[in-house]
Scaffold this active site. Structure first.
Site, PDB file in Angstrom:
ATOM      1  N   LEU A 139       0.808  -1.220   0.000  1.00 10.27           N
ATOM      2  CA  LEU A 139       0.000   0.000   0.000  1.00 10.27           C
ATOM      3  C   LEU A 139       0.839   1.266   0.000  1.00 10.27           C
ATOM      4  CD1 LEU A 139      -2.773  -1.003   2.587  1.00 10.27           C
ATOM      5  CD2 LEU A 139      -2.891  -1.097   0.086  1.00 10.27           C
ATOM      6  N   GLY A 140       1.991   1.233   0.626  1.00 12.53           N
ATOM      7  CA  GLY A 140       2.813   2.431   0.703  1.00 12.53           C
ATOM      8  C   GLY A 140       4.118   2.159   1.413  1.00 12.53           C
ATOM      9  N   GLU A 141       4.978   3.178   1.416  1.00 14.37           N
ATOM     10  CA  GLU A 141       6.299   3.026   2.023  1.00 14.37           C
ATOM     11  C   GLU A 141       6.745   4.344   2.623  1.00 14.37           C
ATOM     12  OE1 GLU A 141      10.811   1.445   0.820  1.00 14.37           O
ATOM     13  OE2 GLU A 141       9.126   1.269  -0.581  1.00 14.37           O
ATOM     14  N   VAL A 146       7.381  -0.380   5.515  1.00 13.96           N
ATOM     15  CA  VAL A 146       6.585  -0.621   4.310  1.00 13.96           C
ATOM     16  C   VAL A 146       5.235  -1.160   4.755  1.00 13.96           C
ATOM     17  CG1 VAL A 146       6.493  -1.752   2.061  1.00 13.96           C
ATOM     18  CG2 VAL A 146       8.713  -1.219   3.091  1.00 13.96           C
ATOM     19  N   VAL A 147       4.151  -0.608   4.199  1.00  3.30           N
ATOM     20  CA  VAL A 147       2.798  -0.972   4.612  1.00  3.30           C
ATOM     21  C   VAL A 147       2.169  -1.879   3.562  1.00  3.30           C
ATOM     22  CG1 VAL A 147       0.520  -0.105   5.258  1.00  3.30           C
ATOM     23  CG2 VAL A 147       2.574   1.193   5.872  1.00  3.30           C
ATOM     24  N   LYS A 186       2.587  -3.553   8.794  1.00  2.91           N
ATOM     25  CA  LYS A 186       3.739  -2.683   8.528  1.00  2.91           C
ATOM     26  C   LYS A 186       5.018  -3.454   8.821  1.00  2.91           C
ATOM     27  CE  LYS A 186       4.079   1.794   9.502  1.00  2.91           C
ATOM     28  NZ  LYS A 186       4.271   3.085  10.214  1.00  2.91           N
ATOM     29  N   ASP A 308       3.284  14.440  14.321  1.00  2.00           N
ATOM     30  CA  ASP A 308       3.326  14.244  12.866  1.00  2.00           C
ATOM     31  C   ASP A 308       1.906  14.223  12.296  1.00  2.00           C
ATOM     32  OD1 ASP A 308       4.622  13.990  10.461  1.00  2.00           O
ATOM     33  OD2 ASP A 308       4.901  11.824  10.600  1.00  2.00           O
TER      34      ASP A 308
END
Length: 495
Positions: A139-141, A146-147, A186, A308
């Site tokens: 899904l993303g990084e 990394v997800v 993750k 964040d």
């Protein structure tokens, strides 16, 4: 994930609750019946608040307890002045221990609830392992992880170690059958400096919030360490696991030109009828912002500052809930967890001008019990929660002003706002971008007034911004149009 800066950097830093009151408890029979009623109502989603006072407890019920008898005998030897002094001192101690960030509640969590959670998980076999999951797609990084999307395998299922699920097959999988429990995983990067440390912190904060404020973040299922290396796993690598609640964050929705209308049916369950286009968009943004600030109020109440807050760290669930994710940069300022004075964690596009959650001269935290006892003083002097509130103000401004949703537009805004010393009214007069502020100017400019009180410098007293609790009392939220729309949509579906 946020980036790291050293101190040498030369830059400056839900729906309305129903109040259900019940009668005072007078006998054990009443207690039993009241408890069954409370259980029934809680299942229906009603927030109960019992009207109860110590006078409702029969004195005779405590008289046989030795500690109570000893207390009565000791108190009888006190003069009236000594009694007053005792009760005043006890009141001050109680107020101090329960003041934000919650020394007493934090101690109960650390020394009772956390070990109890670990023990129960071990006892009932809830500890996770690599073979429990099938990873479906990336899904993303980020900088440290990394997800992936994945599924929790049934207990009687067998997994081939080298299996890899293609993206097409993942989309075709039946998530109502054998693979019905979807998860988000993750992978903490191996060999990347700081990744292991931030993975440990993120795990700790997710466990902490799963007990203290579970509705503010995605449901955390736990973690596991890979026991072997194959095409997906690296032996010794840590993985964090959450229940799947949505695979799109607020940033994903904001990239669409139709934002915020693309969230209307998700936030309210339907398309609002009979409402002007601008007002509809304003209601959607207000509902999103209410949820963000409500979650911040809850996590700040535990002593945690996220550090964040940005659209990419706000997941949108299929039920229209906005939840905080990515706590690797968070700090628990009750005990000093993940707080190191000589470095700051931030995204330069969303961080406040002070850069640091506490003044740079703040020393390293002492041992946790001492830090916890001193934390109410530290919190009152420095108001570290206002760090997150600046970021929340940037998110509000981005949602309301289309030209600020792009990376270039936001960077240009940050340059301009810095040049006018973080005064939004001066920025509005001087900017050459001619932003569309119509959504913020609705209702006599209540939205604009709120955002000017969030995006500002702290001042010499380290105040100057609204806290989350104060922001929720601002007239922008007190109008409640977004709440009314949400309630009406639920009523229409229930008919």
């Amino acid at each position: 994930m946020a980036s790291l800066l050293s101190p040498a950097t030369p830059t400056a830093t839900s729906a309305a609750f129903h109040s259900c009151s019940t009668a005072g408890f007078s006998t054990p029979t009443h207690i039993s019946s009241q408890n069954s009623s409370l259980s029934l109502l809680s299942r229906r989603g009603c927030m109960m608040r019992c009207s109860f006072s110590p006078q409702d407890i029969p004195v005779d019920s405590l008289s046989h307890l030795p500690p109570f008898l000893d207390f009565q005998n000791s108190l009888a030897t006190f003069s009236d002045t000594q009694k007053w002094g005792f009760f005043v001192s006890a009141g001050i101690v109680w107020f101090y221990l329960t003041a934000r960030p919650g020394v007493l509640i934090g101690a109960i969590d650390a020394y009772l609830l956390a070990p109890l959670q670990l023990g129960l998980d071990t006892l009932i076999g809830r500890r996770l392992k690599r073979s429990d999951f099938l990873v479906t797609e990336k899904l993303g990084e980020g900088s440290f992880g990394v997800v992936y999307a994945g599924v929790l395998l049934p207990k009687n299922s067998t997994l081939v170690d080298d299996v890899r699920v293609s993206k097409a097959r993942a989309k075709a999988m039946d998530f109502t059958g054998e693979f019905k429990q979807r998860v988000i995983l993750k992978k903490v990067k191996v060999g990347v400096r700081g990744a292991e440390e931030f993975g440990e912190y993120e795990e700790w904060f997710n466990y902490r919030l799963s007990r203290a404020a579970p509705d503010t973040c995605a449901e955390f299922l736990g973690s596991f360490v890979a026991d072997k290396t194959n095409t997906m796993f690296t032996k010794g690598g840590k993985w964090l696991v959450w229940r799947f609640e949505g695979d799109r964050d607020l940033a994903d929705y904001m990239k669409d030109r139709s934002f915020p209308s693309n969230l209307e049916s998700i936030m309210f369950g339907r398309v609002l009828q009979g409402v002007e286009s601008v007002k509809r968009r304003a209601l959607i943004i207000k509902q999103i912002m209410r949820q963000i600030i409500t979650s911040l109020r809850k996590i700040h109440g535990t002593g945690i500052v996220h550090r964040d807050v940005k659209p990419a760290n706000l997941v949108v669930t299929k039920k229209g809930q906005i939840k905080l994710i990515d706590f690797g940069a968070a700090a628990d300022l009750r005990i000093g967890k993940n707080y190191i004075p000589e470095r700051t964690l931030l995204d330069p596009d969303y961080c406040p001008p002070e850069l640091y959650v506490l003044p740079e001269e703040t020393p390293s935290p002492p041992p946790e019990p001492i830090a916890a006892l001193l934390s109410p003083i530290l919190w009152q002097l420095n108001s570290p929660d206002l760090f997150d509130m600046y970021s929340a103000g940037i998110v509000l401004l981005q949602m309301a002003v289309p030209t600020l949703r792009s990376t270039a537009g936001l960077k240009n805004f940050n340059l301009e706002i810095k040049s006018v010393e973080y005064d939004l009214n001066r920025w509005r007069e001087r900017t050459r971008t001619r932003p569309d502020l119509s959504i913020l100017d609705l209702d006599s400019g209540r939205g604009w007034d709120l955002v000017t009180k969030l995006i500002s410098e702290r001042g010499s007293l380290r105040r100057g911004r609204l806290s989350a609790a104060a922001a929720l009392r601002h007239p922008y939220f007190l109008l409640g149009g977004d709440q009314a729309a949400a309630v009406l949509s639920k009523l229409s579906f229930s008919k």
